[in-house]
Design a protein around this motif. Structure first.
Motif, PDB file in Angstrom:
ATOM      1  N   ARG A  44       0.754  -1.185  -0.038  1.00  0.00           N
ATOM      2  CA  ARG A  44      -0.070   0.077  -0.060  1.00  0.00           C
ATOM      3  C   ARG A  44       0.856   1.193  -0.006  1.00  0.00           C
ATOM      4  O   ARG A  44       0.720   2.228  -0.414  1.00  0.00           O
ATOM      5  CB  ARG A  44      -0.898  -0.013   1.372  1.00  0.00           C
TER       6      ARG A  44
ATOM      7  N   ASN B  99      -8.493  -8.786  -0.675  1.00  0.00           N
ATOM      8  CA  ASN B  99      -9.893  -9.223  -0.857  1.00  0.00           C
ATOM      9  C   ASN B  99     -10.670  -8.161  -1.717  1.00  0.00           C
ATOM     10  O   ASN B  99     -11.366  -7.463  -1.091  1.00  0.00           O
ATOM     11  CB  ASN B  99     -10.603  -9.541   0.544  1.00  0.00           C
TER      12      ASN B  99
ATOM     13  N   TYR C 152      -2.909  -3.350  -9.762  1.00  0.00           N
ATOM     14  CA  TYR C 152      -2.898  -3.549  -8.494  1.00  0.00           C
ATOM     15  C   TYR C 152      -4.253  -4.515  -8.075  1.00  0.00           C
ATOM     16  O   TYR C 152      -5.331  -4.175  -8.531  1.00  0.00           O
ATOM     17  CB  TYR C 152      -3.026  -2.143  -7.528  1.00  0.00           C
TER      18      TYR C 152
ATOM     19  N   GLN D 160     -12.946  -5.841  -3.733  1.00  0.00           N
ATOM     20  CA  GLN D 160     -14.140  -5.533  -3.567  1.00  0.00           C
ATOM     21  C   GLN D 160     -14.829  -4.510  -4.589  1.00  0.00           C
ATOM     22  O   GLN D 160     -14.010  -3.758  -4.884  1.00  0.00           O
ATOM     23  CB  GLN D 160     -14.584  -4.917  -1.896  1.00  0.00           C
ATOM     24  N   PHE D 161     -15.962  -4.751  -4.941  1.00  0.00           N
ATOM     25  CA  PHE D 161     -16.423  -3.977  -6.092  1.00  0.00           C
ATOM     26  C   PHE D 161     -17.658  -3.092  -5.798  1.00  0.00           C
ATOM     27  O   PHE D 161     -18.493  -3.467  -4.998  1.00  0.00           O
ATOM     28  CB  PHE D 161     -16.594  -4.977  -7.252  1.00  0.00           C
TER      29      PHE D 161
ATOM     30  N   ILE E 175       2.109   1.634  -3.640  1.00  0.00           N
ATOM     31  CA  ILE E 175       1.226   2.085  -4.590  1.00  0.00           C
ATOM     32  C   ILE E 175       0.641   3.583  -4.104  1.00  0.00           C
ATOM     33  O   ILE E 175      -0.079   4.127  -5.029  1.00  0.00           O
ATOM     34  CB  ILE E 175      -0.103   1.076  -4.835  1.00  0.00           C
ATOM     35  N   GLY E 176       1.005   4.202  -3.163  1.00  0.00           N
ATOM     36  CA  GLY E 176       0.548   5.277  -2.504  1.00  0.00           C
ATOM     37  C   GLY E 176      -0.832   5.555  -2.023  1.00  0.00           C
ATOM     38  O   GLY E 176      -1.365   6.487  -1.732  1.00  0.00           O
ATOM     39  N   LEU E 177      -1.278   4.173  -1.396  1.00  0.00           N
ATOM     40  CA  LEU E 177      -2.606   4.501  -0.515  1.00  0.00           C
ATOM     41  C   LEU E 177      -2.140   4.839   0.751  1.00  0.00           C
ATOM     42  O   LEU E 177      -3.119   5.424   1.170  1.00  0.00           O
ATOM     43  CB  LEU E 177      -3.303   3.069  -0.669  1.00  0.00           C
ATOM     44  N   HIS E 178      -1.142   4.457   1.103  1.00  0.00           N
ATOM     45  CA  HIS E 178      -0.690   5.080   2.392  1.00  0.00           C
ATOM     46  C   HIS E 178       0.607   5.968   2.361  1.00  0.00           C
ATOM     47  O   HIS E 178       1.351   5.976   1.434  1.00  0.00           O
ATOM     48  CB  HIS E 178      -0.261   3.929   3.297  1.00  0.00           C
TER      49      HIS E 178
ATOM     50  N   MET F  90     -13.098   1.277 -14.255  1.00  0.00           N
ATOM     51  CA  MET F  90     -11.696   1.147 -14.085  1.00  0.00           C
ATOM     52  C   MET F  90     -10.853   1.785 -15.073  1.00  0.00           C
ATOM     53  O   MET F  90      -9.873   2.638 -14.698  1.00  0.00           O
ATOM     54  CB  MET F  90     -11.168  -0.222 -13.807  1.00  0.00           C
TER      55      MET F  90
ATOM     56  N   ALA G 157      -9.198  -6.154 -14.187  1.00  0.00           N
ATOM     57  CA  ALA G 157      -9.096  -4.891 -13.764  1.00  0.00           C
ATOM     58  C   ALA G 157      -7.418  -4.582 -13.715  1.00  0.00           C
ATOM     59  O   ALA G 157      -7.258  -3.273 -14.047  1.00  0.00           O
ATOM     60  CB  ALA G 157      -9.774  -4.474 -12.447  1.00  0.00           C
TER      61      ALA G 157
ATOM     62  N   PRO H 210      -5.892  -5.992  -4.670  1.00  0.00           N
ATOM     63  CA  PRO H 210      -5.839  -5.784  -3.241  1.00  0.00           C
ATOM     64  C   PRO H 210      -6.068  -7.317  -2.758  1.00  0.00           C
ATOM     65  O   PRO H 210      -6.579  -8.250  -3.542  1.00  0.00           O
ATOM     66  CB  PRO H 210      -6.887  -5.042  -2.859  1.00  0.00           C
TER      67      PRO H 210
END
Lengths: 257, 334
Positions: free
Chosen positions: B55, B92, B88, B94-95, B58-61, B108, B155, B90
């Protein structure tokens, strides 16, 4: 035919991610049960109230002025449904944090675009619905009640209430970008709105405050209004919205999701 | 992991540290470099910091300290142009509700800024490739784990990325779907750089050429998978024997007397040997073979016991745990 196709560089559309979030959020909001409940409640309350006043006007012969009843309905939409608007806006970003954010924010979109997309989508949905309901209410009142509305006054009244709603929506989306959970966001937003409304009621009369402006709605609808004062009120509302949005944007662009 | 200059690196992290709200140290001082074409397997037990590292990359954190560079540029939450080159998945996936595979992949692709004439043909090809053509108009909400995983793969490939970051891609898949996923990773690894995190060490063993091992947020190994296996203590061997039972028993007694072995057990015609610590395996086994030969016992097969990567991983973690306070000096030693 046999020639090897060269891989052409893709010309990325810079604002497409913003537009994608905007469209997806509008679609998602329109399908949400909170939104549908809000619209249904507003329509039923408006229709019921107008028919009741229409009955008193025509059957009982009691004069029912459109300006008073429309202003009451507009106030109800702002105050009565404020809780629902809080739920609609305060969950806009928090509800998508965690695994859902993974599938959106890990793509080629910046946090700025995501926040702006969400904010503008909620503004468009809630304000669009409010203006549609408001205009429908005005037109119904023209036919059903004693007509004392002015066109320019009606438009100004709608604009003033829309400015107030813009502030509520923007604060909602900002709280949503800052809070860690939807429930916390709703609680914080509701407390903030109540506290702000309470404190602003103590302002001297020369300063515009939401409660005084809403109280003056019947006169505004009749066309008796101080345009400069209302413009100042709308200006302050939009300035507060802008500041809140900038804070939300800055905070969200630096936080973990 | 690489000697190239930093500008050529696909991923580079320096003293990357993540502390959540001053309460939990999720990642501690992680420095790694990933060159183009690498297939990096990220190993570690639950809570070791694998997902946090991904994370951050990828810049999520945002890192608490240190930095992460991707394609030579600093990764930040607003580095959209860098993420356009990353695919990327993750843990699990989720959509959004109420979407079909077509609408989801279109969404996407638009998030990547792909224009219509590029994204429409691409999503159609991907839906066909991941075998979701028959359900392309169905709501994603009713999809099985396998179908969800295939959609997540599609995706992650919609933007034709140069770097793929897949967090436990085989998680929750049945054996057939898992096999397909591993084959896909092998195919993709021919032209892309991959980071694959997994609990399943055999998956890493099969598809990766490099490995990084995290333990309690600390990077305890980063290098080639071959080197990791080379570090393994090969101290457990199994020998299948043939010959008279009396001769085999006699040989076993003789081998037990050898000082190189800690434990020697005979089950039917299988001899299990555990070497003492710090004993050379080749010399000890040479003595065993000589003893067997002396007693006219035939050797059918000989093998080192334990899945190699798994054993190496466990050894590394065990060694790290046993170092106690000496861990403080790990960075200096490295």
């Amino acid at each position: 035919m046999d020639a090897i196709a060269e891989k052409k560089p893709v010309a990325f559309n810079r604002w497409l991610p913003y537009w994608a979030v905007f469209q997806a959020d509008v679609r998602q909001t329109l399908r949400s049960w909170v939104y549908l409940f809000w619209v249904l409640l507003s329509v039923l309350a408006t229709v019921g109230y107008l028919l009741y006043r229409f009955g008193s006007y025509h059957e009982g012969g009691i004069v029912q002025t459109a300006s008073v009843h429309v202003s009451q309905l507009l106030r109800w939409i702002v105050l009565g449904s404020a809780a629902i608007v809080c739920v609609l806006t305060a969950g806009s970003i928090t509800s998508e944090r965690g695994t859902m954010a993974d599938s959106v924010l890990s793509r080629g979109i910046s946090r700025y675009q995501y926040f702006l997309g969400k904010w503008h989508a909620r503004l468009a949905t809630v304000l669009g619905t409010f203006l549609t309901l408001g205009i429908a209410t005005l037109i119904s009142a023209l036919f059903l009640l004693h007509e004392d509305l002015s066109l320019d006054g009606s438009l100004v009244a709608l604009a003033v209430v829309a400015a107030l709603l813009t502030t509520v929506i923007t604060f909602g989306v900002t709280v949503s970008a800052v809070a860690n959970s939807t429930v916390l966001g709703i609680a914080v937003l509701w407390s903030m709105l109540c506290a702000a409304g309470f404190l602003m009621s103590f302002l001297p009369p020369r300063y515009p405050s939401p409660d005084r402006t809403l109280e003056r709605l019947p006169y505004i609808l009749q066309g008796n209004y101080d345009l400069a004062g209302l413009a100042q009120f709308a200006g302050w509302s939009l300035l507060a919205s802008g500041v809140a949005a900038l804070f939300g944007l800055g905070y969200f662009s630096r936080r973990d999701v | 992991m690489a000697e190239n200059s930093s500008s050529n690196m696909v991923v580079e992290t320096f003293k990357l540290t993540k502390i959540y709200q001053n309460r939990q140290i999720a990642l501690n001082d992680v420095t790694l470099r990933l060159e183009p074409g690498c297939v990096l397997g990220l190993l570690g037990s639950n809570g070791a910091g694998k997902t946090t590292l991904l994370r951050l990359i990828i810049g999520l954190h945002r890192p608490t300290a240190g930095w992460a560079k991707v394609f030579g540029k600093f990764m930040t939450p607003n580095a959209a142009e860098l993420r356009r080159r990353i695919g990327y998945i993750p843990t699990n996936p989720q959509f959004p509700r109420g979407m079909t595979p077509i609408t989801y992949l279109d969404y996407m692709a638009r998030l990547f800024g792909l224009p219509k004439d590029v994204r429409k043909p691409r999503l159609a090809s991907l839906i066909r490739a991941v075998d979701l053509l028959r359900v392309s108009g169905d709501s994603i909400a009713g999809f099985s784990n396998g179908m969800t995983a295939r959609l997540a793969v599609a995706a992650s490939l919609i933007n034709e990325p140069d770097l793929l970051i897949w967090d436990e891609p085989t998680h929750g898949l049945d054996p057939e779907a898992r096999r397909s996923m591993l084959e896909l990773i092998k195919t993709l690894s021919r032209e892309k750089t991959l980071i694959v995190s997994s609990h399943n060490l055999s998956d890493i063993d099969e598809v990766c050429n490099h490995a990084a091992v995290l333990s309690h947020g600390q990077l305890i190994y980063c290098g080639s998978l071959q080197d990791l296996k080379g570090r393994m203590r090969r101290n457990h061997f199994e020998l299948d024997l043939e010959g008279e039972q009396k001769a085999i028993t006699k040989s076993t007694t003789a081998i037990r007397a050898l000082p190189e072995f800690k434990v020697v057990t005979l089950k039917h015609r299988r001899l299990e040997l555990y070497l003492q610590e710090e004993v050379g395996g080749a010399a000890a086994l040479a003595n065993v073979l000589m003893t067997l030969n002396d007693n006219k016992v035939t050797l059918v097969s000989i093998r080192s016991v334990g899945q190699q990567t798994e054993q190496a991983f466990l050894d590394l973690v065990e060694k790290e745990e046993s170092r106690g306070f000496a861990r403080i000096y790990q960075a200096e030693a490295a």
